[in-house]
Scaffold this active site. Structure first.
Site, PDB file in Angstrom:
ATOM      1  CD  GLU A  44      29.768  24.799  51.716  1.00  0.00           C
ATOM      2  OE1 GLU A  44      30.669  24.821  52.570  1.00  0.00           O
ATOM      3  OE2 GLU A  44      29.929  24.334  50.561  1.00  0.00           O
ATOM      4  CE  LYS A 128      32.826  22.057  53.834  1.00  0.00           C
ATOM      5  NZ  LYS A 128      32.960  23.198  52.887  1.00  0.00           N
ATOM      6  CB  CYS A 164      30.658  21.323  50.325  1.00  0.00           C
ATOM      7  SG  CYS A 164      31.393  21.731  48.707  1.00  0.00           S
ATOM      8  CE  LYS A 197      34.317  21.158  41.709  1.00  0.00           C
ATOM      9  NZ  LYS A 197      34.387  22.328  42.601  1.00  0.00           N
ATOM     10  N   GLY A 345      38.344  49.130  25.836  1.00  0.00           N
ATOM     11  CA  GLY A 345      38.975  49.528  24.594  1.00  0.00           C
ATOM     12  C   GLY A 345      38.767  48.469  23.529  1.00  0.00           C
ATOM     13  CG  ASP A 351      43.353  38.989  23.783  1.00  0.00           C
ATOM     14  OD1 ASP A 351      42.997  37.805  23.655  1.00  0.00           O
ATOM     15  OD2 ASP A 351      44.543  39.332  23.849  1.00  0.00           O
ATOM     16  CE  LYS A 567      54.636  44.451  33.698  1.00  0.00           C
ATOM     17  NZ  LYS A 567      54.683  44.288  32.222  1.00  0.00           N
TER      18      LYS A 567
END
Length: 597
Positions: A44, A128, A164, A197, A345, A351, A567
């Site tokens: 697609e 579609k 799809c 999925k 950093g 992390d 934020k």
């Protein structure tokens, strides 16, 4: 039964790169043609890239897209590939605006289309039918729906084409496939990856094959596009649900398989189905047209060639899939946006170590620049762990102390407490952005989903950056991925990239003496459980409490989540790997005063 050799092209398009995307399809067509394929299908929007968002409202873009498809057909013919029918996805338009509601306000001028190319021209096009308008999708806003099922007859086989979402929803084209008596259903897709999925996708494809008593071929694009990752995972199943062929996840691939579908018949087609006959394999004229009958015994051009080797890729385990998605999303964002290197950093924490490992896997360690920026509160182990991760991964590494940068702000502004803590994070941001501007690096921000949820980051400080590799990864999963990546490295005889101390030590921002995350947050196992209910599953606070969590803790955390929306709106994008990522998936007001129940 006739034999039809089908090729599925798992390409990696870039939105707007019409020439580059078309070149990928031409290359796939060369390989498919050489393999003796009777039909090639790409994904697609394989010509335009996906999602095109409000580019669908620009007549000039739609005209360019239509022209690109016409040029692609001519190029295939000029390359000696014109006899091969090729299915491609693209945006088309502009059309007369669709009008909605009593206001008669125009809302769309484009269609999400599949076109069949042969003999140097666009033989036929369909649009579609079902336009998703949930999660990351806004298709109903920008596209006009189609109203038919297209069936093309090739090599003596009737092949139904859908796009799809038309496979995912009952009704519409997919329910007409059985009435069309099609021997093969080809579905072109731009289906983004989310965790687990495949546990939904493959059963759906299988169910449609069984329902329609037909073969189903599902071809998906691959690659990163902004915050979306497309995993490919194209697959072909037969009418009993057996997998006949499967492409690998997260890689460009040409899947070629011999099929033995039912031969085309002269079944009278009901309203809503259109049949088009293509030129036979080996006929470069491509003189297709609407037809109600054809020679069902026409032989395939591949009859004289050996059957291709069975191609069924193995599906990686859950952690490897997630890691591969993060790596691909990072790689394509960097490369598709023209960056040669990234900078981040390195604090010695989990992390930043995981982000560095992802970046190195994505673009190579030589293109990753890590910077240690110790403050007066940085522990000795954070510095040594940063040194260790840099050495293990092999990134380019430097140290830029920030104490002397922070001191003038603290002195002049008389900063204490939280204000003094935050200026440290913002000094680090200045260092990274300065080096970015000087050398052209893309700054990676290293915040995880849990921190973003509760606002546990300094705006314009540790949140600074252009891309966030673990933005959609909860803290507990960061640890899981680190352990998986280390185990994977050791299993293939390589050095584990994440220092064990970075994994096992208590997490800390180290902005004040002896600071620990759990000084102000519940344990991450508890916190991520609350966030799973409140954010991912959209439960109310009382419903989260009913799951067994402390009411006061839930109230505190949900308040932090609600207050931190401002934020998140200003944060960098990152690869979406969950069913509810911050950004496209979750759109809530910043100014919000929740009712107490």
């Amino acid at each position: 039964m006739p034999r039809l050799r089908l090729a599925l092209a798992q390409t990696n398009p870039v939105v707007g790169d019409l020439a580059g995307n078309s070149a990928q399809i031409v290359e796939a067509a060369r390989r498919a043609h050489a393999s003796g394929a009777d039909l090639l299908a790409a994904g697609e929007m394989s010509v335009t890239g996906y999602p095109i968002e409000d580019l669908a409202s620009r007549p000039s873009f739609l005209q360019a897209s239509r022209h690109a498809v016409e040029v692609l057909a001519e190029t295939l013919e000029a390359e000696g590939l014109g006899d091969l029918p090729v299915v491609v996805g693209h945006a088309d338009g502009p059309f007369e605006p669709r009008l909605l509601g009593t206001s008669n306000a125009p809302t769309a001028i484009a269609k999400n289309c599949a076109s069949v190319l042969q003999g140097g021209r666009v033989v036929t096009t369909t649009a579609k039918y079902h336009l998703p308008n949930y999660s990351v999708f806004d298709e109903y806003r920008v596209f006009i729906p189609g109203d038919e099922l297209l069936v093309v007859r090739v090599a003596g086989v009737d092949v139904a084409l859908v796009i799809c979402e038309d496979l995912w929803r009952d009704g519409g084209p997919v329910e007409r496939v059985l009435h069309a008596d099609a021997g093969l259903l080809v579905v072109i897709n731009a289906s983004p990856f989310v965790r687990d999925k495949d546990e939904v996708r493959l059963p759906l494809v299988t169910r449609r094959a069984v329902e329609n008593d037909t073969l189903v071929a599902y071809v998906n694009i691959v690659g990163g596009q902004d915050d979306l990752v497309f995993d490919g995972d194209s697959v072909v199943v037969d009418g009993s649900g057996t997998i006949l062929a499967r492409a690998p996840q997260f890689d460009e691939h040409l899947l070629v398989v011999d099929l033995h579908p039912e031969a085309a018949t002269d079944t009278e087609l009901p309203e809503g189905i259109r049949r088009v006959e293509l030129g036979p394999p080996g006929d470069a004229t491509g003189q297709g047209g609407d037809s109600s009958s054809a020679d069902a015994t026409r032989a395939s051009s591949s009859d004289s060639t050996a059957e291709p080797e069975r191609d069924v890729a193995e599906v990686p385990d859950d952690r490897q899939q997630l890691w591969n998605a993060l790596v691909l999303g990072t790689r394509d964002y960097v490369r598709k946006n023209g960056f040669r290197s990234v900078i981040l950093g390195l604090s010695g924490g989990i992390d930043s170590a995981v982000c560095a490992a992802i970046a190195a896997d994505a673009i190579g360690a030589d293109a990753v620049y890590g910077v240690s920026m110790p403050s007066r509160w940085s522990s000795d182990h954070s510095r040594s762990d940063a040194d260790d991760v840099a050495e293990r991964i092999g990134v380019r590494y430097s140290t830029e102390p920030i104490a002397d940068l922070v001191a003038p702000f603290e002195t002049q502004l008389h900063l204490t407490g939280l204000a003094a803590e935050n200026v440290q994070a913002r000094a680090r941001a200045l260092v990274l952005m300065g080096l970015s501007n000087l050398h052209g690096h893309l700054v990676l921000t290293t915040g995880n989903k849990t921190e973003l949820a509760v606002g546990y980051s300094t705006i314009y400080g540790d949140s600074v950056g252009g891309f966030a590799p673990i933005k959609d990864v909860p803290k507990t999963m960061v640890w899981e991925l680190a352990r998986w990546r280390n185990a994977h490295a050791e299993s293939i005889g390589e050095t584990a990239p994440i220092p064990e101390n970075s994994i096992t030590k208590p997490p800390s921002a180290e902005l004040r003496p002896d600071q620990k995350d759990e000084d102000s947050l519940p344990p991450y196992e508890v916190l991520d459980g609350i966030l799973e209910g409140y954010v991912t599953n959209a439960l109310g606070a009382s419903d989260v409490v009913a799951l067994g969590y402390d009411a006061d803790t839930v109230a505190e955390i949900t308040t932090l989540v609600d207050r931190s929306e401002w934020k998140r709106r200003q944060g960098a994008i990152g690869p979406k790997i969950s069913g509810m990522a911050f950004g496209r998936d979750r759109r809530l007001p910043i100014t919000y005063r929740p009712t107490t129940v």
